[in-house]
Structure formats: C-alpha cells, structure tokens
Design a protein around this motif. Structure first.
Motif, PDB file in Angstrom:
ATOM      1  N   SER A  90       0.751  -1.298  -0.173  1.00  0.00           N
ATOM      2  CA  SER A  90      -0.292   0.076   0.263  1.00  0.00           C
ATOM      3  C   SER A  90       1.105   1.132  -0.237  1.00  0.00           C
ATOM      4  O   SER A  90       0.172   2.646  -0.301  1.00  0.00           O
ATOM      5  CB  SER A  90      -0.973   0.360   1.078  1.00  0.00           C
ATOM      6  OG  SER A  90      -1.644  -1.075   1.444  1.00  0.00           O
ATOM      7  N   GLU A  91       1.872   1.421   0.912  1.00  0.00           N
ATOM      8  CA  GLU A  91       3.018   3.002   1.111  1.00  0.00           C
ATOM      9  C   GLU A  91       4.051   2.597   0.195  1.00  0.00           C
ATOM     10  O   GLU A  91       3.673   3.980  -0.798  1.00  0.00           O
ATOM     11  CB  GLU A  91       3.424   2.672   2.299  1.00  0.00           C
ATOM     12  CG  GLU A  91       2.703   2.464   3.248  1.00  0.00           C
ATOM     13  CD  GLU A  91       3.876   2.115   4.320  1.00  0.00           C
ATOM     14  OE1 GLU A  91       4.934   2.325   4.447  1.00  0.00           O
ATOM     15  OE2 GLU A  91       3.257   2.348   5.439  1.00  0.00           O
ATOM     16  N   GLU A  92       4.251   1.524  -0.855  1.00  0.00           N
ATOM     17  CA  GLU A  92       4.380   1.666  -2.402  1.00  0.00           C
ATOM     18  C   GLU A  92       3.973   2.079  -3.021  1.00  0.00           C
ATOM     19  O   GLU A  92       4.531   1.910  -4.272  1.00  0.00           O
ATOM     20  CB  GLU A  92       5.830   0.205  -3.211  1.00  0.00           C
ATOM     21  CG  GLU A  92       6.258   0.148  -1.657  1.00  0.00           C
ATOM     22  CD  GLU A  92       6.919  -1.025  -1.618  1.00  0.00           C
ATOM     23  OE1 GLU A  92       8.037  -1.975  -1.536  1.00  0.00           O
ATOM     24  OE2 GLU A  92       5.807  -2.318  -2.769  1.00  0.00           O
ATOM     25  N   ILE A  95       3.382   6.200  -2.921  1.00  0.00           N
ATOM     26  CA  ILE A  95       4.778   6.836  -3.630  1.00  0.00           C
ATOM     27  C   ILE A  95       4.705   7.141  -4.741  1.00  0.00           C
ATOM     28  O   ILE A  95       5.135   7.887  -5.482  1.00  0.00           O
ATOM     29  CB  ILE A  95       6.336   5.629  -2.822  1.00  0.00           C
ATOM     30  CG1 ILE A  95       5.846   6.074  -1.351  1.00  0.00           C
ATOM     31  CG2 ILE A  95       7.162   6.993  -3.801  1.00  0.00           C
ATOM     32  CD1 ILE A  95       6.408   5.775  -0.517  1.00  0.00           C
ATOM     33  N   ILE A 148      -4.030   6.541   1.504  1.00  0.00           N
ATOM     34  CA  ILE A 148      -3.299   5.152   0.737  1.00  0.00           C
ATOM     35  C   ILE A 148      -4.664   4.280   1.018  1.00  0.00           C
ATOM     36  O   ILE A 148      -5.477   4.477   1.349  1.00  0.00           O
ATOM     37  CB  ILE A 148      -2.560   5.158   2.308  1.00  0.00           C
ATOM     38  CG1 ILE A 148      -1.553   3.197   1.954  1.00  0.00           C
ATOM     39  CG2 ILE A 148      -3.206   4.811   3.453  1.00  0.00           C
ATOM     40  CD1 ILE A 148      -0.368   3.335   3.135  1.00  0.00           C
TER      41      ILE A 148
END
Length: 204
Positions: A90-92, A95, A148
């Motif tokens: 999720s974070e990748e 970004i 996110i």
C-alpha cells in the motif's frame, strides 16, 4: 445488496452508524453527487471515481475528437500506473502514484484551466461542463495520490452492481418490501458465493 427507495447516502449512513468511534476514517468512493455522502459521521475521506470523470469527456468524442483524444491518453497513463502497482504494498503504491500519476493529473488540470481561460472552450458548452466537473472535483479525483489504499475508480463495485441490474425486471414483480428484502438476502448470498468461487446452487 439492498433494494429500496432510498439513495446511496442513506445506505452509507446505515452501514456507518455502528462504526467504532476509534476506527480510522473510512474512504468513501462515489461520484460527485452530494447525496452519496454520509451524515452520521464527519471524519471520512472522499475519493471520486475517475472512470466517471473520464466518461464525461469520452461521451463528447464525436464533437471534440482532438481534445478528448489528448485527455484519454493522459488518463490511460494513470491506469497503466495502477497496473504497475499490482505487486507493490500500500505504501509503495501511494508513493508510486505520487511520483508518476499526480504530475499527469496536474498536467490535465492545467490543460483544462487553460482551455477555459483562453476561451478555446465555451464554459457552458458540453465540453466546458465536463472540464468544470474535473476541475471542481480535482482534489477528490486525486485522492489516490494522497490517501493510502484510496481507489482510482469504482469499477469493481460497478461490476458487482451488474448482478442487481440483471434482476431489475424481476424486481418489478416484488409485491411487498418484505419480498424485496428476501431477494436481497438471496442476491447477497449468491454474490458472496461467486466471490469465494463456491457453487451457489449447491450452497443454497
């Protein structure tokens, strides 16, 4: 699934009314209609469907082919970026979209503003209204670049709704709300079976 005379906002309220107070703010995905927004909670994120925004332009292709072509190409990059995020966490993903999709969305915003400011598109024309929809809802349309796990579009749910749309003619024969409620339970069970690859006939 819920068959009733209410609108989406009322059903969202019904879902959210028992939400725990310490739960993180939900992300509400919809089109820009105000009655799709919840009334029982104030702490939530809005994320508007880019497929709806894209359709506003796509439907005008015959009248504005060059302009619509340019925008559709930009939107294609956004969905291509989403495809590239399939193996990311999720974070990748967030970004990646911030680095690759937000600049494209911003370019589309500047392009749209320029068309109106330079009078290349009449503000009250069909194209002008599509542009104003995009500009007015730009923050919500780019929620996937800020929040996110926010979705780009509502296509997954739209495909699920086809199950209900196929049953629309049958619903004309519901004589009472109770009969409609029973159909909703059965429809929900069948849809759940499909999502879990379970034979619904055997299950029922």
């Amino acid at each position: 699934f819920n068959t009733n005379i209410g609108h989406a906002g009322e059903f969202i309220d019904e879902i959210l009314k028992n939400r725990k107070a310490n739960a993180p703010p939900p992300v509400i995905m919809s089109d820009a209609l105000s009655w799709n927004r919840p009334k029982v909670i104030n702490d939530y994120h809005l994320s508007f469907c880019n497929a709806h925004a894209r359709r506003e332009f796509y439907d005008l292709y015959d009248n504005f082919p060059e302009k619509v072509d340019w925008l559709l190409e930009k939107y294609a990059l956004i969905w291509s970026n989403e495809d590239n995020c399939r193996n990311k966490n999720s974070e990748e993903r967030l970004i990646f979209h911030q680095e690759h999709s937000l600049p494209v969305m911003s370019e589309m915003k500047l392009w749209s503003e320029n068309l109106l400011e330079t009078k290349k598109v009449e503000e009250n024309s069909a194209m002008g209204k599509a542009i104003k929809y995009f500009l007015k809802n730009f923050e919500e349309l780019t929620a996937f670049c800020r929040i996110i796990n926010a979705k780009i579009d509502n296509n997954e749910m739209e495909s699920m709704l086809k199950l209900v749309i196929r049953g629309r003619k049958n619903s004309l024969f519901f004589k009472t709300q109770h009969g409609a409620d029973i159909a909703d339970v059965l429809t929900s069970l069948i849809a759940t079976c499909q999502k879990q690859s379970v034979n619904s006939f055997k299950y029922l």
